[in-house]
Write a protein that holds these residues in place. Structure first.
Motif, short mmCIF file in Angstrom:
data_model
loop_
_atom_site.label_atom_id
_atom_site.label_comp_id
_atom_site.label_asym_id
_atom_site.label_seq_id
_atom_site.Cartn_x
_atom_site.Cartn_y
_atom_site.Cartn_z
N GLY A 27 0.79 -1.23 0.00
CA GLY A 27 0.00 0.00 0.00
C GLY A 27 0.82 1.27 0.00
O GLY A 27 0.27 2.36 0.17
N ARG A 28 2.12 1.19 -0.20
CA ARG A 28 2.97 2.38 -0.19
C ARG A 28 2.95 3.09 -1.54
O ARG A 28 3.03 2.45 -2.57
N ARG A 29 2.84 4.37 -1.49
CA ARG A 29 2.90 5.18 -2.71
C ARG A 29 4.36 5.41 -3.06
O ARG A 29 5.25 5.18 -2.24
N PRO A 30 4.65 5.90 -4.27
CA PRO A 30 6.04 6.17 -4.64
C PRO A 30 6.69 7.14 -3.65
O PRO A 30 6.08 8.13 -3.24
N SER A 31 7.90 6.82 -3.27
CA SER A 31 8.62 7.64 -2.30
C SER A 31 10.04 7.84 -2.79
O SER A 31 10.43 7.34 -3.84
N ASP A 32 10.82 8.54 -1.99
CA ASP A 32 12.23 8.73 -2.33
C ASP A 32 12.96 7.40 -2.40
O ASP A 32 13.87 7.22 -3.20
N ALA A 83 8.95 4.51 -16.10
CA ALA A 83 8.27 4.02 -14.89
C ALA A 83 8.21 5.10 -13.81
O ALA A 83 7.18 5.28 -13.15
N VAL A 84 9.30 5.83 -13.64
CA VAL A 84 9.32 6.90 -12.63
C VAL A 84 8.40 8.04 -13.05
O VAL A 84 7.68 8.61 -12.22
N ALA A 85 8.38 8.37 -14.34
CA ALA A 85 7.47 9.41 -14.82
C ALA A 85 6.02 9.01 -14.54
O ALA A 85 5.22 9.83 -14.08
N TRP A 86 5.70 7.75 -14.80
CA TRP A 86 4.35 7.25 -14.51
C TRP A 86 4.05 7.37 -13.02
O TRP A 86 2.97 7.82 -12.62
N ALA A 87 5.01 6.97 -12.21
CA ALA A 87 4.80 6.98 -10.76
C ALA A 87 4.61 8.40 -10.23
O ALA A 87 3.84 8.62 -9.29
N LEU A 88 5.30 9.37 -10.83
CA LEU A 88 5.16 10.74 -10.35
C LEU A 88 3.87 11.39 -10.85
O LEU A 88 3.35 12.30 -10.20
N LEU A 89 3.36 10.91 -11.97
CA LEU A 89 2.09 11.44 -12.48
C LEU A 89 0.90 10.81 -11.78
O LEU A 89 -0.09 11.49 -11.49
#
Length: 122
Positions: A27-32, A83-89
């Motif tokens: 359940g964790r959202r994208p983080s550092d 993948a990171v772009a998707w996660a940040l959007l």
């Protein structure tokens, strides 16, 4: 390609992939931490690009298709960025899982690049 560097890339990519998949399923959202794990995978891929440019000049040419190798390498280098772009959007737990799947896919692609470089005969 250099075998020990390939193994290091595999370990980092699988570790980052499992970390992101487990974090996402928890359940964790994208983080550092999750984005940083993919950044480390990307850093190793950039180093692999440099190695792939220098290796033939140093007497370590590929035995397989050079075009196929470079297509894998460029695709693998673009995958963490996407993948990171998707996660940040889309900041949801599923985007963290997507980052993990991308890292695991990169592990498979790195191993395939090693096979193309060392095992196949052109």
């Amino acid at each position: 390609m250099i075998l020990w560097f390939t193994i290091a890339q595999l370990v980092v990519a699988v570790g980052a992939g499992l970390f992101c998949v487990i974090a996402g399923l928890a359940g964790r959202r994208p983080s550092d931490w999750t984005v940083g794990a993919l950044a480390l995978v990307e850093l190793l891929l950039v180093a692999q690009i440099v190695i792939a440019i220098i290796a033939p000049l140093a007497g370590n040419p590929p035995t397989g298709s050079l075009l196929e190798f470079w297509v894998y390498l460029v695709s693998a280098a673009l995958l963490p960025l996407a993948a990171v772009a998707w996660a940040l959007l889309e900041r949801s737990r599923w985007s963290t899982v997507i980052m993990g799947i991308a890292a695991l896919s990169i592990a498979v692609m790195v191993w395939r690049m090693q096979v193309i470089w060392t095992v196949q005969v052109a």
